[in-house]
Structures are given as structure tokens and as C-alpha cells.
Scaffold this motif. Sequence first.
Motif, PDB file in Angstrom:
ATOM      1  N   ASP A  32       0.851  -1.192   0.000  1.00  0.00           N
ATOM      2  CA  ASP A  32       0.000   0.000   0.000  1.00  0.00           C
ATOM      3  C   ASP A  32       0.887   1.243   0.000  1.00  0.00           C
ATOM      4  O   ASP A  32       0.821   2.078   0.897  1.00  0.00           O
ATOM      5  N   LYS A  33       1.717   1.347  -1.036  1.00  0.00           N
ATOM      6  CA  LYS A  33       2.689   2.435  -1.085  1.00  0.00           C
ATOM      7  C   LYS A  33       2.593   3.206  -2.399  1.00  0.00           C
ATOM      8  O   LYS A  33       2.278   2.642  -3.443  1.00  0.00           O
ATOM      9  N   ALA A  82      -1.545  -2.542  -6.066  1.00  0.00           N
ATOM     10  CA  ALA A  82      -2.232  -1.512  -5.272  1.00  0.00           C
ATOM     11  C   ALA A  82      -2.982  -0.557  -6.186  1.00  0.00           C
ATOM     12  O   ALA A  82      -2.782  -0.533  -7.403  1.00  0.00           O
ATOM     13  N   THR A  85      -7.632   5.150  -4.046  1.00  0.00           N
ATOM     14  CA  THR A  85      -9.074   5.067  -3.797  1.00  0.00           C
ATOM     15  C   THR A  85      -9.851   6.182  -4.469  1.00  0.00           C
ATOM     16  O   THR A  85     -11.073   6.110  -4.554  1.00  0.00           O
ATOM     17  N   THR A 101      -5.041   8.110  -0.642  1.00  0.00           N
ATOM     18  CA  THR A 101      -5.141   6.832   0.058  1.00  0.00           C
ATOM     19  C   THR A 101      -4.869   5.700  -0.925  1.00  0.00           C
ATOM     20  O   THR A 101      -5.498   5.623  -1.983  1.00  0.00           O
ATOM     21  N   VAL A 102      -3.921   4.834  -0.544  1.00  0.00           N
ATOM     22  CA  VAL A 102      -3.538   3.687  -1.377  1.00  0.00           C
ATOM     23  C   VAL A 102      -4.068   2.419  -0.730  1.00  0.00           C
ATOM     24  O   VAL A 102      -3.919   2.206   0.479  1.00  0.00           O
ATOM     25  N   LYS A 103      -4.688   1.574  -1.539  1.00  0.00           N
ATOM     26  CA  LYS A 103      -5.204   0.290  -1.059  1.00  0.00           C
ATOM     27  C   LYS A 103      -4.439  -0.835  -1.729  1.00  0.00           C
ATOM     28  O   LYS A 103      -4.323  -0.893  -2.956  1.00  0.00           O
ATOM     29  N   SER A 104      -3.889  -1.730  -0.906  1.00  0.00           N
ATOM     30  CA  SER A 104      -3.104  -2.841  -1.445  1.00  0.00           C
ATOM     31  C   SER A 104      -4.025  -3.961  -1.916  1.00  0.00           C
ATOM     32  O   SER A 104      -5.237  -3.966  -1.652  1.00  0.00           O
ATOM     33  N   THR A 108      -5.066  -3.725   2.820  1.00  0.00           N
ATOM     34  CA  THR A 108      -4.511  -2.722   3.732  1.00  0.00           C
ATOM     35  C   THR A 108      -4.487  -1.361   3.033  1.00  0.00           C
ATOM     36  O   THR A 108      -4.421  -1.278   1.803  1.00  0.00           O
ATOM     37  N   THR A 109      -4.539  -0.297   3.822  1.00  0.00           N
ATOM     38  CA  THR A 109      -4.545   1.049   3.250  1.00  0.00           C
ATOM     39  C   THR A 109      -3.496   1.916   3.929  1.00  0.00           C
ATOM     40  O   THR A 109      -3.106   1.679   5.071  1.00  0.00           O
ATOM     41  N   ARG A 110      -3.081   2.921   3.196  1.00  0.00           N
ATOM     42  CA  ARG A 110      -2.147   3.913   3.719  1.00  0.00           C
ATOM     43  C   ARG A 110      -2.553   5.264   3.128  1.00  0.00           C
ATOM     44  O   ARG A 110      -2.819   5.367   1.931  1.00  0.00           O
TER      45      ARG A 110
END
Length: 328
Positions: A32-33, A82, A85, A101-104, A108-110
Motif C-alpha cells: 500500500d505504497k 495496489a 481510492t 489513500t492507497v489500497k493494497s 490494507t490502506t495507507r
Amino acid sequence: MKRIYSILSFLFLGLLLTRCTKTEELALLPTDKILEYKVTNLPNDEVIYGAIDNEKNVITVYLPYYYGLLVIDPTIKVANGASLTKEILPVKTDEKSQTYTVKSATGTTRTYSLKIELQSTPSFEATFASTSSISLTKGPGAGFPAINGTFMHTNPSLVSIALINQETKQRYQMATPNSLKVSGIGYQLSYTGTERENRIPSDIKAGTYDVEVTNINHTITLANPLKITYRQPDVIVSLLGLNLAKNKDWTIKAGLDKVILDPTAVIMTLNGKDYPLTIKSYNRTEMTVSLPATLPIGTFDNLQIKFQFKDWADVVKTQLSPSTITES
């Protein structure tokens, strides 16, 4: 001795069997990068890369002043599998709350915060192009005097001007300048055109005003103030013949570089007889009047309109061509 070798061989074989049969699952690397943040709306196919901090989850973009950007248009590369969003949209350079926001692939999110650092000019100096008392004495609605300065760019949208009354401290924000050019004497900022939004505010009060100029991250006050004085009011009325209807209101605009100040009467003269019109409303830039029921209809030569203002001379508009007045 054979017994010792047998025991050692047995232990070694057991160790090999243990290593061959036991498996340890390694933790998955986080995906999630954001791997790359790139600003692409620059001249000559240039790009700027954002600095990505995956510990603080912050992307920092440093924008040199000479690009004169109001928005950045980024492209973003994320880790394999990833996704972002939300759609990637242009961002204003003064935006303080932009996040991504990144979703793997595993769910998982970051969330990253975007920080835009505008790298300003080292210093900024400016002065009016002319500092004569005539050039710096203006009326409401008049053109704003040009400013010379070390702007170091040609994007007028990066500059703002405010007029601050020295006595009352009331601020009047000028519209965004619409011209910033480089000439033989350097950078010159100005307002062009006749639109009122590009002129000194029509509602400004008479007084002496400090002129505050903000160029990117520098804000200075010009050494010479601007003096605002009221001037003879005037209006725009065609002299080539009017076409008016008695049951319709007539809206009259203020003259260029002029404003309407305290009108007291509007009088139409036909065939030597005066007909007072009713002032229904007015502000600095226009007034609305209605025609009296007693006004005759027809076509008239030399129709005259007299505008009277408190403490000012009358303004008379005499038609040079026939005017027509109808009932509706």
C-alpha cells in the motif's frame, strides 16, 4: 568410536530432515505504497518529482517560483497490485489538505498527506512606475497605476494587491492583476481593459491608502501611498437618440472612470417642459429610474436629460438625434 560416529551421523541426518520438512512463512511486504509522485504540467516536458516519506506518510513537492504554477497536475505510480481510492485530479498550489489513500491487493490502506513548498524569490522589491502626485491621485473606478518590481516571473495570478486606509485600516482587495510583462526596464505589473473589476474599487471611500503587494511568499508595502478622492459624477447616456418605454424602468450606468454619488434628481426636458423621473435605486455603478405617467409619447428632437447630484455640478445630456418614447 564407531558408536560415536553413528550417534553424530544420526543427529546430522535428523537436522537435515528437520530443515527439509519445516517451512517458515515470511511476512508479506506492504504494497500500500506510492512509489512515484511526478508533476507533469511544466514547460518543455520538464517534470518535478515529489519526495516520498513512507514513515511519516508525507509527499513533499518543491515548486520553484519561476514556473509560476497555480495548480499542479500529478501522475502517481503505486506498488504492484495496489490502487488509489480516488481519481487523481489537479491540485491548487495553496492547497493544505490534499491526501491520497492507497489500497493494497490484500486490503490494507495507507494515507499520504501532500505538502507543496513554494520556493520563493530570494527577495522582493517594488515601486509605482510613476510616483508623481498626479499619477498617485485617483478616484473610485479609475485605472490602477502600474507597478515595477523584481517579480522574477510573468504570471500575474501569483500577485495580489490590497489597499489599506491609513486612518481606518479598512482593507479593499483589488482583483487579481491581469498583466505582468518584462520590458527594457524590467518587470511591470498592471491592470488592462475597461472592466470595473480591473479598476480601483467603485465603493472605496476617499482617503489615503497604503498599497500592500504580495508576490508569491513576499508581502511588502509600497513606499508611496495612493490618494483616493471623489470626482465629478457622470453617467453613460447615448446622445444619438433614446428609445424608452413609460412602463419600463431605465437603468443608467456610471461613466468610465466615474461613479454615481448621491443623485438627487433626474429631469427629462421635452419641448421646453420638464418631467422629473423617479430614482428607484442606485449604487456607485448604476441607477434605476422610472418615467412619469404624464410624459408624452412620440418622437422628439433635442430631448435633454439633466442629472443632479448633492454638492456636485449638474450633468446634462442633450440628444443629437430624435428620441422615441412609447407606452410599452
